[in-house]
Design a protein around this motif. Structure first.
Motif, PDB file in Angstrom:
ATOM      1  N   UNK A  86       6.280  40.266 -20.497  1.00 62.24           N
ATOM      2  CA  UNK A  86       5.531  40.354 -21.754  1.00 62.24           C
ATOM      3  C   UNK A  86       5.175  41.800 -22.074  1.00 62.24           C
ATOM      4  N   UNK A  87       4.721  42.548 -21.082  1.00 57.02           N
ATOM      5  CA  UNK A  87       4.359  43.947 -21.306  1.00 57.02           C
ATOM      6  C   UNK A  87       5.593  44.791 -21.615  1.00 57.02           C
ATOM      7  N   UNK A  88       6.716  44.486 -20.966  1.00 58.06           N
ATOM      8  CA  UNK A  88       7.948  45.215 -21.259  1.00 58.06           C
ATOM      9  C   UNK A  88       8.390  44.986 -22.699  1.00 58.06           C
ATOM     10  N   UNK A  89       8.127  43.811 -23.242  1.00 60.75           N
ATOM     11  CA  UNK A  89       8.437  43.494 -24.643  1.00 60.75           C
ATOM     12  C   UNK A  89       7.494  44.217 -25.601  1.00 60.75           C
ATOM     13  N   UNK A  90       6.312  44.619 -25.095  1.00 54.80           N
ATOM     14  CA  UNK A  90       5.342  45.315 -25.925  1.00 54.80           C
ATOM     15  C   UNK A  90       4.177  44.465 -26.365  1.00 54.80           C
ATOM     16  N   UNK A  91       3.871  43.396 -25.624  1.00 54.17           N
ATOM     17  CA  UNK A  91       2.782  42.508 -26.001  1.00 54.17           C
ATOM     18  C   UNK A  91       1.433  43.211 -25.914  1.00 54.17           C
ATOM     19  N   UNK A  92       0.597  42.994 -26.926  1.00 48.33           N
ATOM     20  CA  UNK A  92      -0.792  43.445 -26.905  1.00 48.33           C
ATOM     21  C   UNK A  92      -1.698  42.346 -26.351  1.00 48.33           C
ATOM     22  N   UNK A  93      -1.297  41.114 -26.586  1.00 46.20           N
ATOM     23  CA  UNK A  93      -2.039  39.948 -26.110  1.00 46.20           C
ATOM     24  C   UNK A  93      -1.060  39.012 -25.420  1.00 46.20           C
ATOM     25  N   UNK A  94      -1.511  38.404 -24.319  1.00 45.97           N
ATOM     26  CA  UNK A  94      -0.668  37.469 -23.567  1.00 45.97           C
ATOM     27  C   UNK A  94      -1.384  36.131 -23.497  1.00 45.97           C
ATOM     28  N   UNK A  95      -0.746  35.090 -24.020  1.00 42.09           N
ATOM     29  CA  UNK A  95      -1.276  33.733 -23.944  1.00 42.09           C
ATOM     30  C   UNK A  95      -0.522  32.962 -22.863  1.00 42.09           C
ATOM     31  N   UNK A  96      -1.219  32.035 -22.224  1.00 37.92           N
ATOM     32  CA  UNK A  96      -0.576  31.180 -21.230  1.00 37.92           C
ATOM     33  C   UNK A  96      -0.727  29.719 -21.640  1.00 37.92           C
ATOM     34  N   UNK A  97       0.335  28.963 -21.398  1.00 38.47           N
ATOM     35  CA  UNK A  97       0.343  27.505 -21.496  1.00 38.47           C
ATOM     36  C   UNK A  97       0.919  26.943 -20.215  1.00 38.47           C
ATOM     37  N   UNK A  98       0.568  25.705 -19.874  1.00 39.29           N
ATOM     38  CA  UNK A  98       1.218  25.005 -18.771  1.00 39.29           C
ATOM     39  C   UNK A  98       2.392  24.201 -19.326  1.00 39.29           C
ATOM     40  N   UNK A  99       3.436  24.063 -18.525  1.00 42.59           N
ATOM     41  CA  UNK A  99       4.638  23.402 -19.021  1.00 42.59           C
ATOM     42  C   UNK A  99       4.468  21.898 -19.211  1.00 42.59           C
ATOM     43  N   UNK A 100       3.446  21.309 -18.595  1.00 46.00           N
ATOM     44  CA  UNK A 100       3.262  19.858 -18.715  1.00 46.00           C
ATOM     45  C   UNK A 100       2.186  19.476 -19.720  1.00 46.00           C
ATOM     46  N   UNK A 101       1.697  20.439 -20.497  1.00 47.64           N
ATOM     47  CA  UNK A 101       0.660  20.152 -21.479  1.00 47.64           C
ATOM     48  C   UNK A 101       1.209  20.286 -22.892  1.00 47.64           C
ATOM     49  N   UNK A 102       0.432  19.799 -23.871  1.00 52.86           N
ATOM     50  CA  UNK A 102       0.885  19.766 -25.261  1.00 52.86           C
ATOM     51  C   UNK A 102      -0.157  20.453 -26.138  1.00 52.86           C
ATOM     52  N   UNK A 103       0.160  21.628 -26.692  1.00 54.62           N
ATOM     53  CA  UNK A 103      -0.805  22.318 -27.543  1.00 54.62           C
ATOM     54  C   UNK A 103      -0.803  21.769 -28.965  1.00 54.62           C
ATOM     55  N   UNK A 104      -1.972  21.848 -29.622  1.00 49.38           N
ATOM     56  CA  UNK A 104      -1.998  21.611 -31.061  1.00 49.38           C
ATOM     57  C   UNK A 104      -1.136  22.683 -31.724  1.00 49.38           C
TER      58      UNK A 104
END
Length: 312
Positions: A86-104
Motif C-alpha cells: 500500500x505504501x509503495x503504491x502511495x497510500x495516505x490511508x490504509x483500510x483493512x477488511x477481513x476476507x470472511x466479512x461483508x462491508x456495507x
C-alpha cells in the motif's frame, strides 16, 4: 485528494474472497475518485486460487485491484506485506477488511469522511452480526454473539470491539510504529492480537483515534465457528491474546495481579461447572473454564497457534 488502499488478507478462502469482491463491485465512492482507491489482496497461502478469483472479478470492480503474495504463514506477516504494498503504491490511508466479512457498500466513504471531520490517525468502524445467522438457541446469548456497544472501552482506553475487520489507519502511524518487517509484530503472527497491539502502541505514541459507527461491516461466521468446539477454541485463543497484550503493555505489578486472578477465575469456573442445569448455562460455564485455561496457558509462557492450526 488522499489515496486510500483497502487491504484484505486471505488464506485458503477462495469462495469467501469471491463473495467479498462481488460486494466490492458495488462500492459507493461518492466523492472519492476511483483512481485514488486501490483494493489490495494479500494471499497468505499462494496456490493460485486467490489469483484466479481476483482475475475473475478485476474487470467488474470500479477501482483497481492488485494481488500480492506472502508465503510466510502468519497474520502479522500478511498484514505487513499489505502495508508495504500500500505504501509503495502511495497510500495516505490504509483500510483493512477481513476476507470472511461483508462491508456495507458505503463503509469506506464513511471511514474517510470521519477521518476528514476529525483528522484522527485511526478511525474504527463498527460491525454487526448477520440478521440470518443460524445460531442454535444455546449459543444465542453467548457473549460472542451480543451486539457490540459503541461506548465500550477496554483497559487501554480503546473501543472494545475495534479490529482490523473495519479500520482506517494513517500512513504516519504505520511508518512510525514499524519494527522489523513492519508495524504488525511477529510475536502475534500465529496467536492473533496483532491489531490490538498496534492500536495500543499508536495510542501510547500520541496518535488520535475516532469512531465511525455509521461505517458498518457484517461479521460473518463460518459453520465451524458456530459449534461448541469452535466457540471454545476461539475463547481459548482470545484469552491467550489478552495475556500477551497485557505482558506487552501493562505495568509489571498489574501483570502479576492479572496472572493470579487467572488462577482464581479457573478455580471458580471449575467449582461452578457441576452446578449448571441447562445447555445454555453449560455453554457460559465452559466458556469461563476455557477462557481461564487460555489465560493460564499463556501466563505459563505457552502459545496457542490458532491461525496456524486453522491453516491446517
Amino acid at each position: 485528494m488522499v489515496r486510500v488502499a483497502v487491504c484484505i488478507c486471505t488464506c485458503d478462502r477462495a469462495e469467501l474472497l469471491a463473495r467479498l469482491l462481488a460486494v466490492l463491485e458495488r462500492i459507493e465512492l461518492r466523492d472519492l475518485p476511483p483512481e485514488n482507491v486501490l483494493v489490495l489482496i494479500v494471499d497468505n497461502r499462494p496456490d493460485g486460487r486467490a489469483r484466479a478469483v481476483c482475475e475473475a472479478h478485476a474487470a467488474a470492480l470500479p477501482v483497481a485491484l492488485r494481488l500480492v503474495e506472502e508465503p510466510t504463514p502468519g497474520i502479522s506477516f500478511a498484514r505487513n506485506r499489505a502495508v508495504a504494498a500500500a505504501c509503495a503504491w502511495g497510500a495516505d490511508l490504509v483500510a483493512f477488511l477481513d476476507d470472511d466479512d461483508i462491508p456495507a457498500t458505503d463503509w469506506l466513504w464513511r471511514l474517510v469522511t470521519r477521518q476528514r471531520e476529525t483528522e484522527a490517525d485511526l478511525v474504527f468502524g463498527f460491525y454487526r452480526l448477520p440478521e440470518d445467522l443460524p445460531l442454535p438457541g444455546w449459543l444465542r446469548d453467548s457473549r460472542y454473539f451480543r451486539p457490540p456497544d459503541p461506548e465500550d472501552r477496554d483497559r487501554y482506553g480503546l473501543p472494545g470491539w475495534a479490529g482490523t475487520y473495519n479500520v482506517l489507519i494513517s500512513r504516519p502511524v504505520l511508518e512510525r510504529l514499524t519494527t522489523g518487517d513492519g508495524p504488525f509484530r511477529a510475536e502475534f503472527a500465529s496467536s492473533g492480537g496483532e491489531d490490538m497491539d498496534l492500536f495500543i502502541r499508536a495510542k501510547a505514541a500520541g496518535f488520535t483515534y475516532a469512531v465511525a459507527t455509521a461505517s458498518v461491516v457484517v461479521r460473518a461466521w463460518e459453520p465451524d465457528r458456530l459449534t461448541m468446539g469452535g466457540i471454545l477454541r476461539r475463547g481459548f485463543q482470545r484469552a491467550g491474546s489478552r495475556v500477551m497484550l497485557a505482558r506487552a503493555h501493562l505495568p509489571r505489578a498489574q501483570v502479576r495481579r492479572l496472572a493470579w486472578n487467572s488462577w482464581g477465575k479457573l478455580g471458580k469456573a471449575l467449582l461452578l461447572l457441576p452446578l449448571v442445569w441447562s445447555r445454555q448455562r453449560l455453554v457460559a460455564s465452559l466458556l469461563g473454564v476455557t477462557g481461564a485455561l487460555g489465560e493460564v496457558w499463556a501466563w505459563s509462557g505457552l502459545r496457542y497457534d490458532f491461525y496456524l492450526r486453522r491453516r491446517g
